[in-house]
Scaffold this motif. Structure first.
Motif, PDB file in Angstrom:
ATOM      1  N   VAL A   1       0.866  -1.173   0.000  1.00 41.41           N
ATOM      2  CA  VAL A   1       0.000   0.000   0.000  1.00 41.41           C
ATOM      3  C   VAL A   1       0.907   1.229   0.000  1.00 41.41           C
ATOM      4  N   PRO A   2       0.785   2.073  -1.002  1.00 37.43           N
ATOM      5  CA  PRO A   2       1.727   3.195  -1.110  1.00 37.43           C
ATOM      6  C   PRO A   2       1.770   4.058   0.144  1.00 37.43           C
ATOM      7  N   SER A   3       0.606   4.318   0.762  1.00 36.09           N
ATOM      8  CA  SER A   3       0.586   5.235   1.887  1.00 36.09           C
ATOM      9  C   SER A   3       0.917   4.560   3.201  1.00 36.09           C
ATOM     10  N   ARG A   4       1.109   3.221   3.184  1.00 33.27           N
ATOM     11  CA  ARG A   4       1.348   2.432   4.394  1.00 33.27           C
ATOM     12  C   ARG A   4       0.265   2.676   5.427  1.00 33.27           C
ATOM     13  N   ASP A   5      -0.938   2.906   4.933  1.00 27.26           N
ATOM     14  CA  ASP A   5      -2.026   3.252   5.849  1.00 27.26           C
ATOM     15  C   ASP A   5      -2.878   2.024   6.101  1.00 27.26           C
ATOM     16  N   GLN A   6      -3.029   1.691   7.405  1.00 23.97           N
ATOM     17  CA  GLN A   6      -3.803   0.516   7.787  1.00 23.97           C
ATOM     18  C   GLN A   6      -5.221   0.587   7.232  1.00 23.97           C
ATOM     19  N   HIS A   7      -5.815   1.763   7.320  1.00 24.66           N
ATOM     20  CA  HIS A   7      -7.209   1.900   6.899  1.00 24.66           C
ATOM     21  C   HIS A   7      -7.355   1.655   5.414  1.00 24.66           C
ATOM     22  N   GLU A   8      -6.414   2.199   4.674  1.00 20.44           N
ATOM     23  CA  GLU A   8      -6.456   2.016   3.241  1.00 20.44           C
ATOM     24  C   GLU A   8      -6.322   0.542   2.889  1.00 20.44           C
ATOM     25  N   LEU A   9      -5.419  -0.146   3.635  1.00 17.56           N
ATOM     26  CA  LEU A   9      -5.231  -1.589   3.409  1.00 17.56           C
ATOM     27  C   LEU A   9      -6.522  -2.341   3.662  1.00 17.56           C
ATOM     28  N   VAL A  10      -7.161  -2.031   4.799  1.00 12.63           N
ATOM     29  CA  VAL A  10      -8.409  -2.718   5.153  1.00 12.63           C
ATOM     30  C   VAL A  10      -9.449  -2.501   4.072  1.00 12.63           C
ATOM     31  N   ALA A  11      -9.510  -1.257   3.579  1.00 15.04           N
ATOM     32  CA  ALA A  11     -10.484  -0.977   2.530  1.00 15.04           C
ATOM     33  C   ALA A  11     -10.181  -1.782   1.284  1.00 15.04           C
ATOM     34  N   ALA A  12      -8.881  -1.857   0.959  1.00 12.92           N
ATOM     35  CA  ALA A  12      -8.501  -2.589  -0.249  1.00 12.92           C
ATOM     36  C   ALA A  12      -8.813  -4.077  -0.109  1.00 12.92           C
ATOM     37  N   ILE A  13      -8.468  -4.628   1.074  1.00 10.44           N
ATOM     38  CA  ILE A  13      -8.734  -6.056   1.309  1.00 10.44           C
ATOM     39  C   ILE A  13     -10.222  -6.335   1.204  1.00 10.44           C
ATOM     40  N   ASN A  14     -10.986  -5.471   1.798  1.00  8.60           N
ATOM     41  CA  ASN A  14     -12.439  -5.637   1.726  1.00  8.60           C
ATOM     42  C   ASN A  14     -12.916  -5.632   0.282  1.00  8.60           C
ATOM     43  N   GLU A  15     -12.343  -4.757  -0.481  1.00  9.27           N
ATOM     44  CA  GLU A  15     -12.748  -4.674  -1.869  1.00  9.27           C
ATOM     45  C   GLU A  15     -12.394  -5.957  -2.615  1.00  9.27           C
ATOM     46  N   LEU A  16     -11.131  -6.402  -2.377  1.00  8.76           N
ATOM     47  CA  LEU A  16     -10.690  -7.637  -3.049  1.00  8.76           C
ATOM     48  C   LEU A  16     -11.548  -8.823  -2.634  1.00  8.76           C
ATOM     49  N   LEU A  17     -11.833  -8.875  -1.354  1.00  5.52           N
ATOM     50  CA  LEU A  17     -12.671  -9.979  -0.854  1.00  5.52           C
ATOM     51  C   LEU A  17     -14.035  -9.940  -1.516  1.00  5.52           C
ATOM     52  N   GLY A  18     -14.577  -8.734  -1.568  1.00 11.90           N
ATOM     53  CA  GLY A  18     -15.922  -8.556  -2.105  1.00 11.90           C
ATOM     54  C   GLY A  18     -15.998  -8.974  -3.556  1.00 11.90           C
ATOM     55  N   ARG A  19     -14.942  -8.691  -4.309  1.00  9.56           N
ATOM     56  CA  ARG A  19     -14.943  -9.031  -5.728  1.00  9.56           C
ATOM     57  C   ARG A  19     -14.483 -10.471  -5.973  1.00  9.56           C
ATOM     58  N   GLY A  20     -14.044 -11.104  -4.904  1.00 12.80           N
ATOM     59  CA  GLY A  20     -13.663 -12.508  -5.075  1.00 12.80           C
ATOM     60  C   GLY A  20     -12.225 -12.716  -5.492  1.00 12.80           C
ATOM     61  N   TYR A  21     -11.400 -11.639  -5.402  1.00 13.53           N
ATOM     62  CA  TYR A  21      -9.992 -11.815  -5.755  1.00 13.53           C
ATOM     63  C   TYR A  21      -9.183 -12.394  -4.603  1.00 13.53           C
ATOM     64  N   LEU A  22      -9.752 -12.363  -3.446  1.00 14.74           N
ATOM     65  CA  LEU A  22      -9.016 -12.778  -2.253  1.00 14.74           C
ATOM     66  C   LEU A  22      -9.914 -13.700  -1.448  1.00 14.74           C
ATOM     67  N   ARG A  23      -9.251 -14.612  -0.771  1.00 11.53           N
ATOM     68  CA  ARG A  23     -10.040 -15.524   0.040  1.00 11.53           C
ATOM     69  C   ARG A  23      -9.409 -15.565   1.430  1.00 11.53           C
ATOM     70  N   THR A  24     -10.266 -15.588   2.447  1.00 15.37           N
ATOM     71  CA  THR A  24      -9.712 -15.662   3.806  1.00 15.37           C
ATOM     72  C   THR A  24      -9.580 -17.108   4.240  1.00 15.37           C
ATOM     73  N   LEU A  25      -8.486 -17.388   4.917  1.00 16.33           N
ATOM     74  CA  LEU A  25      -8.300 -18.720   5.506  1.00 16.33           C
ATOM     75  C   LEU A  25      -7.851 -18.510   6.922  1.00 16.33           C
ATOM     76  N   LYS A  26      -8.064 -19.512   7.746  1.00 16.04           N
ATOM     77  CA  LYS A  26      -7.663 -19.360   9.142  1.00 16.04           C
ATOM     78  C   LYS A  26      -6.427 -20.209   9.388  1.00 16.04           C
ATOM     79  N   GLN A  27      -5.410 -19.544   9.913  1.00 11.78           N
ATOM     80  CA  GLN A  27      -4.204 -20.301  10.215  1.00 11.78           C
ATOM     81  C   GLN A  27      -3.930 -20.123  11.703  1.00 11.78           C
ATOM     82  N   GLY A  28      -4.178 -21.172  12.462  1.00 14.27           N
ATOM     83  CA  GLY A  28      -4.119 -21.017  13.926  1.00 14.27           C
ATOM     84  C   GLY A  28      -5.239 -20.063  14.340  1.00 14.27           C
ATOM     85  N   ASP A  29      -4.868 -18.972  15.013  1.00 13.28           N
ATOM     86  CA  ASP A  29      -5.881 -17.998  15.421  1.00 13.28           C
ATOM     87  C   ASP A  29      -5.964 -16.834  14.451  1.00 13.28           C
TER      88      ASP A  29
END
Lengths: 627, 300
Positions: free
Chosen positions: B32-60
């Motif tokens: 993330v160019p701005s190294r901003d946590q919020h921006e990252l979260v927004a981007a991840i949410n977007e990717l998840l929403g569009r199906g480009y990313l999938r969440t998996l659980k590793q341990g906790d």
């Protein structure tokens, strides 16, 4: 005793001794041990006639009798010895065997003993050639072509001395044995009598039947029963020394071969003893013939010839006792050395060319092959053998040193080579998974060998059974039976996996095999309700049960063959009675019409075919029951 | 791709080529160019929403996995129900998933489920396979996957059916191979003599010899392990064609006896008689009127 066997025995007795005897035998077989009174009541024949019939049957050892002496009134019970009745089928084989080994004269002696059942030696000798012009044993239902009259026709026995010579030979080889009292009694009665005596001696009173004494008594009874039959093991039992030997001048006589003189005393027969044919000895010989055939099919002709020679050495002094487990003979204990075989083996057998060395060893020329074998990679074996070879080398060296001449050493060399070649063949036999022979480590030069006939016969039976399955139900069924035999209990799925077959393909085969008694099923329910759908079905193979099922089928098949012969005969009865007329006999060509001649030929062919088949089934019966 | 915001696209372009690697959230932060946590979260949410990313659980902890573009395109056109079914089938991977299990997991109505499966199948996203263990079950897996050995049953199975022809061909070939090496060549001059190798001969083929030969012989394209070959050899032993020698390590053919005669009992009509159990001297079937005897005697 099975019903089918009873039927067969009845037919055999009827064909040989007539309707009357067969009715008595049938009654005895059906109802078991009976007294004279019961037999009379059951067969509805006058007592006098029944008695006469029983005498004949007892003379032939077909019926055993025993008189119970205690309890005030004597009661004699009669019992049918059905195994002996079955032996009627073997008379052809027996005569042929004797003819092959001892010539036609001895064969005619045996065939007469077979006809007579048992006979006192002196009577036999005096009667010979006077009253009993030996009849052709066509009366016996056997298929082999040897007939005693033919044999005697070519070589008539002229003097009593000749006969007794033959009898002595046959007795020493245990083909004829003296009849003992216990031969006439059922073995159960003999055992009971002994037990009673032993118990009386041991305990004094019947009250003291502790477990310990019981065991002691059992042992003693077994011992005494053994002793009864072991009399026969003595080579010269029933013979007495010739009187001129009493002063110690034993004459030497070479008997078996010139190379191996055997010191043997002359014996003569005690005229008063009664002799009979020893069936068990013949069974042992038939068995050995079968083993040789087997070895031939497994390894090769030449090896089987060597094996036959080995077995001949083994059977020489064997009496053969029939037991529950099969024939018992000295095979396991008697060691035959390679030298023995070498001495008697025919020289014209090509021992060399039937064995090939491994590819690695063929580089050297043939002579060195035998020794080259020593230094090759098969380590354990050559290590074990190296002693023998060292010994050879020593002896060889000695020969050379002492004689120095070429002729002698080449003869010795030849002998040595022959023995080594024989040894190779024996090694092949020992190497076979069936272990035709077992090598005995010992001091014997070139090694000694024993044969475990019981184990071999076990394997032979299994092989026969598998072949029967193969021919009756096809290759897949054989595969299944073998798998089940090998792995124990198996369900359908496991079977399909091992056999690499689809479950639905094997199901039909398993069903048929089960129906015919080759396989058996054990059900193991998964739940308490024992629902068929929730149950494991395990197939298993029980040799004893399969054997019984097979034997039962064999007996039935044999009965049918004999009945068919009867039927064929009755179809052609007119023609046969015409061909049998004394004026027609020998002039068939002139006196019979063309159609009659073809019919006669056809009947003869059918009969021959049926009888041949009968003998082949008989071979299987022996395999499954006697060996 | 154009549908993504620049940040999300940047993340996907940098990491999306590796579909196997798992990323924790802070591992994505450098992209993330701005190294901003919020921006990252927004981007991840977007990717998840569009199906480009999938969440998996590793341990906790939650980790992320990128999805290939093809797959995204594929799932994009699906209805939510279909996507759900697709996801479950995908998670079963090479094992496949039973239709009944699928129904329980997705909680969909049977008709809906059937419709979904049908659409997915027509689009060639999934396929139904047959399992050797459960031949009656309908099992689905992704179109481009090959089923595992447990499902197919190993080299002997073709379409969950035991391939008898294939097995038989191999059996014959192996038997021939072993037979050729079990007996020495006939020596010239002694024709008709049966020749055998001497006792203690060690040249018989072993299991590895045979396996090697099968591999090199182009008999089959199926990979056969030593265990597979061993199973074949077992069958040949049970067929009475081979036997084990040299302490069970090598195999030798059993000589076929030429012109072998049949057994006494099986050659006679009785041994093969279908009504043997009914045959009785006084019965309707007996030796005198037996048709099988008639035929057999005529065969002289």
């Amino acid at each position: 005793m099975q019903q089918n066997a009873a039927e067969l025995c009845t037919i055999l007795v009827r064909d040989t001794y007539g309707e009357l005897s067969s009715r008595v035998v049938a009654a005895l077989l059906e109802y078991g041990r009976s007294t004279l009174y019961t037999i009379v009541r059951r067969v509805k024949i006058p007592e006098r006639v029944v008695k006469q019939t029983l005498v004949v049957l007892i003379q032939q050892h077909l019926v055993l009798h025993y008189t119970n002496e205690d309890g005030g009134r004597d009661a004699t019970h009669y019992e049918c010895n059905w195994l002996q009745i079955y032996e009627l089928l073997h008379s052809g084989r027996m005569v042929r065997t004797i003819e092959e080994r001892f010539g036609s004269e001895a064969a005619s002696v045996i065939s007469n003993f077979l006809l007579l059942g048992h006979a006192r030696v002196s009577d036999f000798i005096t009667a010979y050639g006077i009253s009993t012009k030996p009849k052709p044993n066509a009366v016996l239902p056997n298929g082999t072509a040897i007939s005693a009259s033919e044999a005697t026709g070519t070589a008539p026995i002229t003097s009593a001395a000749q006969i007794s010579k033959h009898i002595i030979t046959l007795m020493q080889a245990k083909f004829l044995v003296p009849v003992q009292v216990h031969h006439m009694h059922p073995s159960v009665d003999t055992e009971n009598a002994i037990r009673q005596r032993v118990t009386a001696e041991q305990a004094g009173s019947a009250a003291a039947l502790q477990a310990k004494t019981k065991k002691a008594i059992d042992e003693k009874v077994a011992e005494k029963m053994e002793a009864l039959s072991s009399d026969l093991d003595n080579k010269n039992f029933g013979l007495k020394r010739k009187s001129d030997q009493q002063d110690g001048r034993a004459r030497k006589r070479t008997k078996f071969s010139a190379a191996q003189p055997i010191e043997e005393e002359e014996w003569e027969i005690d005229g008063s003893i009664v002799l009979r044919v020893n069936n068990a000895k013949f069974l042992a010989i038939f068995r050995n013939e079968e083993l040789v055939r087997w070895a031939e099919s497994r390894i090769g002709k030449t090896t089987s010839l060597v094996y036959a020679e080995l077995l001949k050495h083994l059977e020489k002094n064997v009496v053969g006792h029939r037991t529950e487990k099969g024939l018992v003979d000295g095979g396991k204990k008697t060691v035959v050395s390679t030298l023995d075989i070498g001495n008697t083996l025919k020289k014209d057998i090509d021992l060399v060319n039937s064995i090939a060395a491994g590819p690695a060893m063929t580089n050297g020329h043939k002579r060195s092959m035998t020794n080259g074998h020593l230094f090759t990679a098969n380590d354990e074996e050559s290590e074990g053998d190296s002693d023998d070879y060292d010994l050879d080398a020593d002896i060889d060296g000695d020969d050379m040193g002492m004689n120095g001449t070429h002729e002698l050493s080449s003869a010795a060399q030849e002998k040595k080579e022959q023995l080594q070649n024989i040894r190779k063949h024996l090694m092949l036999l020992a190497d076979d998974p069936n272990q035709f022979v077992t090598k005995q480590e010992g001091s014997m030069q070139y090694g000694g060998w024993t044969v475990d006939t019981q184990k071999l016969c076990e394997a032979l039976r299994i092989r026969e059974l598998e072949q029967i399955v193969e021919e009756r139900f096809g290759g897949i069924a054989t595969r299944l039976v073998r798998i089940i035999k090998d792995k124990g209990k198996m369900d359908e799925k496991g079977l399909a996996d091992t056999a690499l077959l689809r479950q639905k393909d094997i199901r039909a085969h398993l069903g048929v095999l089960h129906e015919r008694g080759f396989l058996h099923i054990q059900e193991v329910p998964k739940t308490a309700e024992r629902l068929p759908a929730r149950t494991f079905y395990f197939f298993y193979f029980d040799e004893k049960m399969s054997k019984m099922a097979m034997l039962n089928d064999f007996y039935k098949a044999m009965s049918r063959i004999l009945q068919r012969i009867d039927h064929e005969r009755s179809l052609n009865s007119m023609l046969l009675s015409k061909a049998d007329r004394t004026d027609v006999k020998g002039h068939e060509e002139e006196l019979l019409t063309k159609k009659e001649l073809t019919d006669l030929a056809k009947w003869k062919r059918s009969e021959e075919k049926l009888l041949a088949q009968l003998m082949r089934v008989d071979r299987q019966v022996m395999m499954f029951r006697d060996w | 791709m154009s549908d993504l915001q620049p940040v999300a696209r940047k993340i996907y372009d940098s990491c999306g080529h590796d579909h196997q690697k798992l990323y924790a959230a802070n591992e994505l932060l450098p992209f993330v160019p701005s190294r901003d946590q919020h921006e990252l979260v927004a981007a991840i949410n977007e990717l998840l929403g569009r199906g480009y990313l999938r969440t998996l659980k590793q341990g906790d902890a939650y980790v992320y996995k990128f999805v290939s573009k093809d797959e995204v395109d594929r799932t994009r056109n699906l209805t939510p129900d279909e996507a759900l079914v697709y996801q479950h089938i995908e998670s079963a991977a090479r094992e496949g998933i039973w239709s009944k299990t699928l129904k329980a997991r997705t909680n969909l109505h049977p008709t809906v489920l059937t419709r979904c499966l049908k659409t997915l199948e027509t689009h060639r996203y999934i396929k139904s396979i047959k399992s050797v263990k459960f031949p009656t079950r309908k099992i689905y897996m992704l179109w481009d996957l090959t089923p595992t050995i447990e499902v197919t049953g190993g080299p002997w199975f073709t379409d969950a059916e035991l391939d008898a022809d294939f097995i038989n061909a191999l059996l014959v070939a192996i038997e021939r191979f072993v037979t050729a090496r079990s007996f020495p060549k006939q020596k010239p001059g002694v024709a008709g003599m049966v020749v055998v190798f001497e006792a203690g001969y060690t040249g018989y083929p072993t299991l590895s010899d045979i396996t090697q030969w099968v591999k090199n012989s182009n008999l089959t394209e199926v990979e056969l392990s030593e265990a597979d070959i061993k199973a074949l050899l077992e069958v040949l032993i049970y067929d009475g064609k081979l036997e084990r020698v040299i302490g069970g390590t090598a195999y030798k053919a059993i000589r076929k006896v030429e012109g072998a005669v049949k057994q006494g009992v099986t050659e006679a009509p009785c041994g093969r008689c279908p009504v043997f159990d009914l045959c009785n001297e006084d019965g309707p079937i007996n030796a005198a009127n037996c048709v099988y005897f008639e035929k057999w005697l005529a065969e002289i």
